[in-house]
Write a protein that holds these residues in place. Structure first.
Motif, short mmCIF file in Angstrom:
data_model
loop_
_atom_site.label_atom_id
_atom_site.label_comp_id
_atom_site.label_asym_id
_atom_site.label_seq_id
_atom_site.Cartn_x
_atom_site.Cartn_y
_atom_site.Cartn_z
N UNK A 79 -0.71 -0.50 18.00
CA UNK A 79 -0.50 0.81 17.88
C UNK A 79 0.11 1.13 16.47
N UNK A 80 1.08 0.14 16.11
CA UNK A 80 1.62 0.44 14.78
C UNK A 80 0.70 -0.03 13.76
N UNK A 81 -0.22 -1.01 13.87
CA UNK A 81 -1.22 -1.31 12.92
C UNK A 81 -2.16 0.01 12.72
N UNK A 82 -2.67 0.72 13.71
CA UNK A 82 -3.49 1.87 13.63
C UNK A 82 -2.41 2.98 12.65
N UNK A 83 -1.27 3.27 12.81
CA UNK A 83 -0.43 4.03 11.98
C UNK A 83 -0.37 3.40 10.78
N UNK A 84 -0.42 2.36 10.43
CA UNK A 84 -0.15 1.50 9.12
C UNK A 84 -1.59 1.80 8.36
N UNK A 85 -2.67 1.65 8.93
CA UNK A 85 -3.89 2.03 8.43
C UNK A 85 -3.76 3.28 7.81
N UNK A 86 -3.46 4.24 8.58
CA UNK A 86 -3.75 5.59 8.07
C UNK A 86 -2.65 5.82 6.85
N UNK A 87 -1.54 5.08 6.84
CA UNK A 87 -0.64 5.18 5.66
C UNK A 87 -1.13 4.40 4.51
N UNK A 88 -1.97 3.37 4.75
CA UNK A 88 -2.62 2.50 3.66
C UNK A 88 -3.35 3.71 2.74
N UNK A 89 -4.08 4.24 3.08
CA UNK A 89 -5.15 5.20 2.45
C UNK A 89 -4.55 5.77 1.18
N UNK A 90 -3.55 6.56 1.38
CA UNK A 90 -2.81 7.24 0.17
C UNK A 90 -2.27 6.06 -0.93
N UNK A 138 8.03 -11.19 10.61
CA UNK A 138 8.19 -9.94 10.23
C UNK A 138 9.60 -9.48 9.32
N UNK A 139 10.61 -10.17 9.79
CA UNK A 139 11.86 -9.99 9.05
C UNK A 139 11.75 -10.23 7.46
N UNK A 140 10.93 -11.14 7.15
CA UNK A 140 10.68 -11.34 5.65
C UNK A 140 9.61 -10.27 5.20
N UNK A 141 8.72 -9.69 5.92
CA UNK A 141 7.62 -8.81 5.51
C UNK A 141 8.37 -7.59 5.28
N UNK A 142 9.06 -7.13 6.10
CA UNK A 142 10.00 -5.96 6.16
C UNK A 142 10.57 -5.82 4.76
N UNK A 165 3.14 3.67 3.48
CA UNK A 165 2.89 2.16 3.96
C UNK A 165 3.73 1.29 3.95
N UNK A 166 4.47 1.33 2.79
CA UNK A 166 5.51 0.22 2.64
C UNK A 166 7.04 0.84 3.33
N UNK A 167 7.09 2.28 3.41
CA UNK A 167 8.14 2.78 4.26
C UNK A 167 8.13 2.32 5.66
N UNK A 168 6.91 2.57 6.14
CA UNK A 168 6.50 2.19 7.74
C UNK A 168 7.25 0.79 8.07
N UNK A 173 13.01 -0.89 13.50
CA UNK A 173 11.85 -0.48 14.52
C UNK A 173 12.52 -1.26 15.87
N UNK A 174 13.67 -0.36 16.27
CA UNK A 174 14.47 -0.81 17.40
C UNK A 174 13.70 -0.98 18.92
#
Length: 221
Positions: A79-90, A138-142, A165-168, A173-174
């Motif tokens: 689900x998060x990747x779907x949200x990231x995809x939309x944020x990548x576009x801008x 993910x800890x490094x990527x964040x 995209x990067x803010x996301x 992500x508790x």
């Protein structure tokens, strides 16, 4: 004394923490020294990474019928990747990437090694072992995303939408952390978590992560 999932996640993250010198590109972006063309390449590579990871996470969730805590973790990741995809576009648009340029782009092998390995994990690795490996990575990527988001605003004049995209990925992500902990704890309690194998998966993920940034830097040089 039996370790808890929280302890195992913390110790494994510490063991596999990347060398500060392993990422040559993010410091350049943080100083505003990377070109906009390099940022565009980053966006174009992510256009390939995000959908591949999303499909891999869906497959891991489907395979996790006997590891329900792990399945829930990967459902949330997909689900998060779907949200990231939309944020990548801008972000891509702010870098000058339009659809014709995106369609004509040839991805770089060194950048696509990471999602290729995630797909390998989706086919071959235990879902719970993969939870541990991916959570550590993910800890490094964040952290990288937090630095990039700040630099885009300070040095490149990007607005909030272009940085989303990067803010996301930089934001805590508790819920995802809770699901990761629950999945690892379930694996420890039931005895099906293979720590040695998960550590190997995590080490390779960190190596492919480093390769991603090294490839982008080499392309920019």
């Amino acid at each position: 004394m039996t370790r808890t999932a929280t302890e195992l996640l913390a110790t494994t993250t510490a063991k596999l923490a990347p060398d500060p010198q392993a990422n040559p590109l993010v410091p350049l972006i943080a100083r505003g020294e990377a070109s906009r063309d390099t940022l565009a390449t980053l966006a174009l590579e992510q256009r390939w990474v995000i959908p591949a990871d999303r499909r891999a996470f869906h497959h891991l969730a489907e395979r996790g019928t006997e590891e329900p805590e792990a399945a829930g973790f990967f459902e949330l990741l997909a689900e998060g990747e779907a949200l990231a995809w939309e944020r990548l576009k801008p972000f891509a648009a702010a870098c000058g990437v339009d659809e014709p340029r995106a369609r004509a782009y040839d991805p770089l092998p060194g950048c696509q090694a990471y999602p290729s390995y995630v797909s390998w994990l989706a086919l071959n690795a235990s879902p719970t072992d993969t939870v541990l490996a991916i959570t550590v990575n993910f800890s490094a990527w964040g952290g990288y995303c937090a630095k990039i988001a700040q630099a885009l605003r300070v040095h490149y004049g990007f607005g909030d939408e272009a940085c989303a995209f990067f803010d996301f990925f930089a934001e805590p992500a508790p819920d995802l952390d809770r699901r990761a902990t629950a999945a690892v704890q379930a694996g420890l309690d039931a005895g099906y978590l293979n720590e040695e194998r998960a550590h190997a998966y995590g080490r390779l993920l960190q190596s492919y992560e480093a390769m991603f940034w090294e490839t982008l830097q080499a392309r920019a040089a």
